[in-house]
Design a protein around this motif. Structure first.
Motif, PDB file in Angstrom:
ATOM      1  N   ASN A   1     -41.120 -47.661 -14.294  1.00  0.00           N
ATOM      2  CA  ASN A   1     -40.796 -48.997 -14.793  1.00  0.00           C
ATOM      3  C   ASN A   1     -40.866 -50.057 -13.695  1.00  0.00           C
ATOM      4  N   ALA A   2     -41.440 -49.688 -12.536  1.00  0.00           N
ATOM      5  CA  ALA A   2     -41.616 -50.664 -11.459  1.00  0.00           C
ATOM      6  C   ALA A   2     -42.525 -51.825 -11.870  1.00  0.00           C
ATOM      7  N   PRO A   3     -43.630 -51.596 -12.604  1.00  0.00           N
ATOM      8  CA  PRO A   3     -44.432 -52.756 -13.022  1.00  0.00           C
ATOM      9  C   PRO A   3     -43.623 -53.778 -13.813  1.00  0.00           C
ATOM     10  N   ARG A   4     -42.732 -53.307 -14.679  1.00  0.00           N
ATOM     11  CA  ARG A   4     -41.876 -54.235 -15.417  1.00  0.00           C
ATOM     12  C   ARG A   4     -40.887 -54.921 -14.470  1.00  0.00           C
TER      13      ARG A   4
ATOM     14  N   ASP B   1     -46.614 -45.693 -27.059  1.00  0.00           N
ATOM     15  CA  ASP B   1     -45.317 -46.291 -27.384  1.00  0.00           C
ATOM     16  C   ASP B   1     -44.445 -46.412 -26.140  1.00  0.00           C
ATOM     17  N   ARG B   2     -44.482 -45.386 -25.273  1.00  0.00           N
ATOM     18  CA  ARG B   2     -43.676 -45.442 -24.051  1.00  0.00           C
ATOM     19  C   ARG B   2     -44.165 -46.567 -23.144  1.00  0.00           C
ATOM     20  N   ARG B   3     -45.483 -46.692 -22.986  1.00  0.00           N
ATOM     21  CA  ARG B   3     -46.014 -47.758 -22.131  1.00  0.00           C
ATOM     22  C   ARG B   3     -45.604 -49.128 -22.662  1.00  0.00           C
ATOM     23  N   ALA B   4     -45.602 -49.272 -23.980  1.00  0.00           N
ATOM     24  CA  ALA B   4     -45.177 -50.545 -24.575  1.00  0.00           C
ATOM     25  C   ALA B   4     -43.716 -50.826 -24.246  1.00  0.00           C
ATOM     26  N   ARG B   5     -42.873 -49.795 -24.321  1.00  0.00           N
ATOM     27  CA  ARG B   5     -41.458 -49.981 -23.979  1.00  0.00           C
ATOM     28  C   ARG B   5     -41.305 -50.366 -22.518  1.00  0.00           C
ATOM     29  N   TYR B   6     -42.053 -49.699 -21.631  1.00  0.00           N
ATOM     30  CA  TYR B   6     -41.944 -50.006 -20.206  1.00  0.00           C
ATOM     31  C   TYR B   6     -42.406 -51.426 -19.906  1.00  0.00           C
ATOM     32  N   GLY B   7     -43.181 -52.000 -20.812  1.00  0.00           N
ATOM     33  CA  GLY B   7     -43.602 -53.390 -20.656  1.00  0.00           C
ATOM     34  C   GLY B   7     -42.607 -54.384 -21.213  1.00  0.00           C
TER      35      GLY B   7
ATOM     36  N   TRP C   1     -48.884 -46.601 -12.945  1.00  0.00           N
ATOM     37  CA  TRP C   1     -47.529 -46.182 -12.592  1.00  0.00           C
ATOM     38  C   TRP C   1     -46.672 -45.898 -13.818  1.00  0.00           C
ATOM     39  N   ARG C   2     -46.983 -46.517 -14.941  1.00  0.00           N
ATOM     40  CA  ARG C   2     -46.197 -46.276 -16.153  1.00  0.00           C
ATOM     41  C   ARG C   2     -46.319 -44.829 -16.628  1.00  0.00           C
TER      42      ARG C   2
END
Length: 490
Positions: A91-94, A457-463, A384-385
């Protein structure tokens, strides 16, 4: 974001004019308020200690603290002078996106957490200050420098002197979280930090170079805030100092809780006196890193002391007294194939393991292992996600990524089919403790639901884009907790 007049992030839009107002104010006022932000996590609705503990530490320095957990609530974009963000690699990108937006509005941003500790050089360009290591050692200095508008790039917790003392921990401020938004399942508690083992996939040695225990008085103090759920020991290995933990067991037994669970190793569970002691203190489940049943695979991750036959004996001794055993597996190790997973499935069914969690082998950006894989052209993903353990990031030797994913998918399908859940759950221990049998079914169905979430779906949440609440998973997790609270509370 270039020269755009608006900074656009998930959840907010910031005008250049409003940014100027915040910048002007922050130049004349020392920060007396900090907003702490938790970006999305791989398991989003379980309570975490991070915000309550970090918030208590900043409050001890006289700051007004507010918290925003993106796992359960929308981002608070109102003006603030000082922001603290915690992050893992996935979640570092977020976290960087959030930091960029707040800095454009004139706020100063501090980033800490596991990724900031293991790879501070990768985090530093995105914030005003990085906290590497335990915040307790440097919080006074961080706040003093923030008030003087002199934040420096890196604050690193000292090693030798600080790590000879008991592990510090402020009393968590649970008022920072709206607990009704989380699963009822867990109440986090820390009894120690670190682990004496040096497994090749684990970062605990970087996070806590010297394992330490916490004062019993602090543990008892934290338990006084208990409200609901099972007490979840968040220690990376709660039996790292087994003699110390024997002194914790009476504290857990006296506490008005329905039970506790935690994570440790096969080697530490082999002490003959522990199964009965655990059962007597209302231990409901232990998580054990089995990782693999293959000796060569274990050797490749520096865990060859963790033999499958030892694990089988541990499972029987603990489950016979009503303590469930959950196994953790690492997938994506070199040489794994469909036959490996078939043998593993047979082994787990034979052991009647309570539940199984899987993690794809991955090494974080900034680590020597990551650089080595990158140089060899073996990184399947550098997004990274993807570094949350749920998808392959390394090209394995002996199979393709697609073959590995198909084998893992079939393994999980077989593992969480009704017949397997039933056969692993019905044994002497659960028949003696029927609520544990119900607990077993609910946890397995909850894990089945968890593994059905797609990578997209996980990548969307991490965003920062929260999806709809998973009502079935919440019902199962809360149901397991309600059962224990109903039948096991002393």
């Amino acid at each position: 974001m270039g020269n755009d007049s608006h900074a656009r992030l998930s959840g907010w839009s910031v005008s250049a004019a409003s940014s100027a107002k915040v910048i002007a104010r922050s130049q004349h006022n020392m920060p007396e308020r900090i907003r702490l932000i938790q970006p999305p996590l791989v398991q989003p609705r379980y309570r975490q200690l991070t915000l309550p503990v970090v918030g208590a530490l900043f409050a001890s320095q006289g700051l007004e603290v507010e918290a925003c957990d993106e796992n359960v609530e929308d981002l608070d974009t109102s003006p603030v002078d000082l922001v603290g963000i915690t992050c893992h690699v996935y979640n570092a990108p977020r976290a960087f996106e959030l930091a960029r937006g707040f800095r454009q509005r004139g706020a100063r941003v501090i980033i800490g957490g596991t990724f900031a500790t293991t790879a501070p050089d990768l985090v530093a360009p995105h914030c005003d200050a990085v906290v590497a290591g335990e915040l307790e050692d440097v919080v006074e200095e961080v706040v003093r420098d923030a008030r003087g508008d002199q934040l420096r790039g890196l604050y690193r917790a000292s090693d030798a002197a600080a790590h000879k003392k008991p592990a510090p921990n402020a009393a968590p401020d649970w008022s920072l979280l709206e607990t009704s938004k989380y699963f009822r399942f867990n109440f986090p508690l820390e009894t120690s930090r670190g682990c004496r083992f040096a497994c090749g996939f684990c970062t605990s040695g970087q996070l806590w170079p010297t394992p330490r225990t916490r004062p019993l008085a602090d543990i008892e103090r934290d338990l006084q805030a208990y409200d609901h759920g099972q007490v979840e020991l968040v220690d990376v290995n709660f039996l790292n100092d087994a003699d110390f933990f024997r002194s914790v067991l009476p504290v857990l037994k006296r506490a008005p809780i329905p039970g506790w669970l935690g994570q440790t190793t096969v080697a530490d569970l082999e002490a003959p006196d522990l199964p009965e002691r655990f059962a007597d203190s209302r231990c409901r489940a232990v998580f054990v890193g089995l990782e693999s049943i293959d000796a060569d695979a274990l050797k490749s991750i520096n865990k060859d002391w963790n033999r499958a036959e030892r694990f089988k004996g541990v499972v029987k001794r603990y489950q016979d007294v009503g303590v469930l055993v959950q196994a953790g597996l690492i997938v994506g190790l070199d040489g794994q194939n469909a036959e490996t997973f078939r043998r593993t499935l047979d082994f787990l069914d034979e052991c009647q393991v309570h539940a199984v969690s899987i993690t794809y082998l991955h090494h974080n950006p900034g680590s020597p292992q990551f650089a080595k894989l990158q140089a060899a052209g073996r990184l399947h993903s550098e997004d990274w996600r993807d570094y949350d353990g749920t998808v392959p990031t390394i090209q394995p030797i002996g199979s393709s990524v697609a073959e590995l994913e198909r084998a893992v998918e079939e393994f999980l399908r077989q593992l969480y089919r009704p017949r397997s859940i039933w056969s692993r759950g019905v044994h002497r221990g659960t028949l003696r403790h029927p609520s544990q049998l119900a607990h077993h079914f609910m946890i397995n169905l909850s894990l089945k639901t968890y593994y059905e979430e797609s990578a997209a779906d996980r990548r969307a949440r991490y965003g920062g884009r929260r999806g709809p609440e998973k009502r079935l998973e919440k019902w199962l997790a809360d149901g397991a907790s309600a059962l224990l609270e109903r039948f096991w509370r002393p």
